[in-house]
Enzyme design. Sequence first.
Site, PDB file in Angstrom:
ATOM      1  N   TRP A  98      -4.493 -45.508 -11.299  1.00  0.00           N
ATOM      2  CA  TRP A  98      -3.446 -44.999 -12.134  1.00  0.00           C
ATOM      3  C   TRP A  98      -2.156 -46.084 -12.209  1.00  0.00           C
ATOM      4  CZ3 TRP A  98      -4.587 -42.071 -15.719  1.00  0.00           C
ATOM      5  CH2 TRP A  98      -5.686 -41.033 -15.756  1.00  0.00           C
ATOM      6  N   ASP A 140       4.975 -41.839 -10.090  1.00  0.00           N
ATOM      7  CA  ASP A 140       4.188 -40.909 -10.856  1.00  0.00           C
ATOM      8  C   ASP A 140       3.414 -40.076  -9.735  1.00  0.00           C
ATOM      9  OD1 ASP A 140       2.131 -39.830 -12.027  1.00  0.00           O
ATOM     10  OD2 ASP A 140       0.866 -41.731 -12.534  1.00  0.00           O
ATOM     11  N   LYS A 182      -2.758 -30.939 -12.285  1.00  0.00           N
ATOM     12  CA  LYS A 182      -3.033 -31.077 -10.993  1.00  0.00           C
ATOM     13  C   LYS A 182      -2.505 -30.011  -9.933  1.00  0.00           C
ATOM     14  CE  LYS A 182      -4.652 -35.186 -12.374  1.00  0.00           C
ATOM     15  NZ  LYS A 182      -4.320 -36.410 -13.018  1.00  0.00           N
TER      16      LYS A 182
HETATM   17  C1  LIG Z   1      -4.063 -37.376 -13.814  1.00  0.00           C
HETATM   18  C2  LIG Z   1      -3.315 -38.339 -13.665  1.00  0.00           C
HETATM   19  C3  LIG Z   1      -2.636 -39.211 -14.746  1.00  0.00           C
HETATM   20  C4  LIG Z   1      -3.181 -38.813 -16.288  1.00  0.00           C
HETATM   21  O1  LIG Z   1      -2.481 -37.697 -16.672  1.00  0.00           O
HETATM   22  P1  LIG Z   1      -2.686 -37.409 -18.205  1.00  0.00           P
HETATM   23  O2  LIG Z   1      -1.945 -36.232 -18.199  1.00  0.00           O
HETATM   24  O3  LIG Z   1      -4.255 -37.306 -18.410  1.00  0.00           O
HETATM   25  O4  LIG Z   1      -2.172 -38.247 -18.986  1.00  0.00           O
HETATM   26  C5  LIG Z   1      -1.815 -40.003 -14.263  1.00  0.00           C
HETATM   27  N1  LIG Z   1      -1.433 -40.509 -13.028  1.00  0.00           N
HETATM   28  C6  LIG Z   1      -1.914 -39.895 -12.264  1.00  0.00           C
HETATM   29  C7  LIG Z   1      -1.576 -40.319 -10.911  1.00  0.00           C
HETATM   30  C8  LIG Z   1      -2.863 -38.884 -12.371  1.00  0.00           C
HETATM   31  O5  LIG Z   1      -3.393 -38.237 -11.353  1.00  0.00           O
END
Ligand SMILES: *Cc1c(COP(=O)(O)O)cnc(C)c1O
Length: 362
Positions: free
Chosen positions: A102, A174, A198
């Site tokens: 990511w 993030d 999540k």
């Molecule tokens: C799931 C995830 C994303 C992507 O998220 P989307 O909502 O599908 O764009 C980005 N960063 C991390 C750390 C993730 O776990």
Amino acid sequence: MSEVFNFCAGPAMLPKPVMTKAQKEFINWNNTGSSVMELSHRSEIYMVMAAEAEADLRDLMAIPDNYKVLFCHGGGRGQFSAVPLNLLPEGKSADYIVNGSWSKAAAAEGKNFGNINVINIREEHSDGEISLTPFEQWPLNSNAAYVHYCPNETVDGIEINDIPDTHGVPLVADMSSTILSHEIDVTKFGVIYAGAQKNIGPSGLTIVIVREDLLGNAQLATPCIMNYQTSANNDSMYNTPSTYAWYLAGLVFKWLKDLGGVKAIAKANQAKAELLYQVIDSSEFYLNNIEKQYRSKMNIPFWLKDESLNEQFLEQAEQQGLMALKGHRIVGGMRASIYNAMPIEGVQALVDFMQKFEKGTR
Ligand SMILES: *Cc1c(COP(=O)(O)O)cnc(C)c1O
């Protein structure tokens, strides 16, 4: 069928009590005779709920008053664009720490909007163990507009527990797969963002927590719905927000508060992760190759040493109600995502199955 435990990395399972409450008031919310999703986001009753959700999140994370909390669209990936658009002026550069898939994707997207300096901190030892460069040794640029990193790499199962010291350069995180899983000091961050699917609620909602002094510097080409200042000025209602996701997130925040907040859930998360890692480490059959101090407590990848048994493992797991354990296609093997909503009973059922499967194939 026995009880189902869903180990999906995202969209992930939500707390049962939240789903039950949502179901109960699905077509008649607060005696309105309508579903919450049928109401105007500008109606009094909706705005009260929305403000309460924000207040509860502020409370849970101890977010100081000089931070805005934005309820945005576009997911984690939307923020891969929004962060440089809002924080990276022309002539400046930003440091991007890469420790997994990511953070790598964030850096790649950032390059579309400015000068990105990629710092790879992933190390592989000769025995195959994955480790990271400690943050004290990261070659950071003191003139950077910000430092971006991903404290929990969802795909790779790698977590950075200590908050890096960036010597005054705004830190952007993030936190899509780790927000609300343990206590953090928000004041150490310039921006925290997280896709909801999540640890917060359903997909379609993205939380952005931004320090006020970082607002107002967006690049001219920034789309209005990605502009933090525009969102902040309009209480995240410049355009129609994801109203139902916002409502469900609000229910999750209340559920978490009732449980005793982030401190209490962190303890439960620690116990869940320990249980699973302990079974992996004590077996000759399963393997996790991340150095212990960098192991994720939310996403736990593991491999069967005999990979020819993968299909059989997944099939039998599903028969036991243990769903979505297949690892991400780029790392293979298995992955158990055990976010806040996963009860310890689910992890116990998983390790019981793993031990039985190991015995059965001997
Ligand atoms: C799931 C995830 C994303 C992507 O998220 P989307 O909502 O599908 O764009 C980005 N960063 C991390 C750390 C993730 O776990």
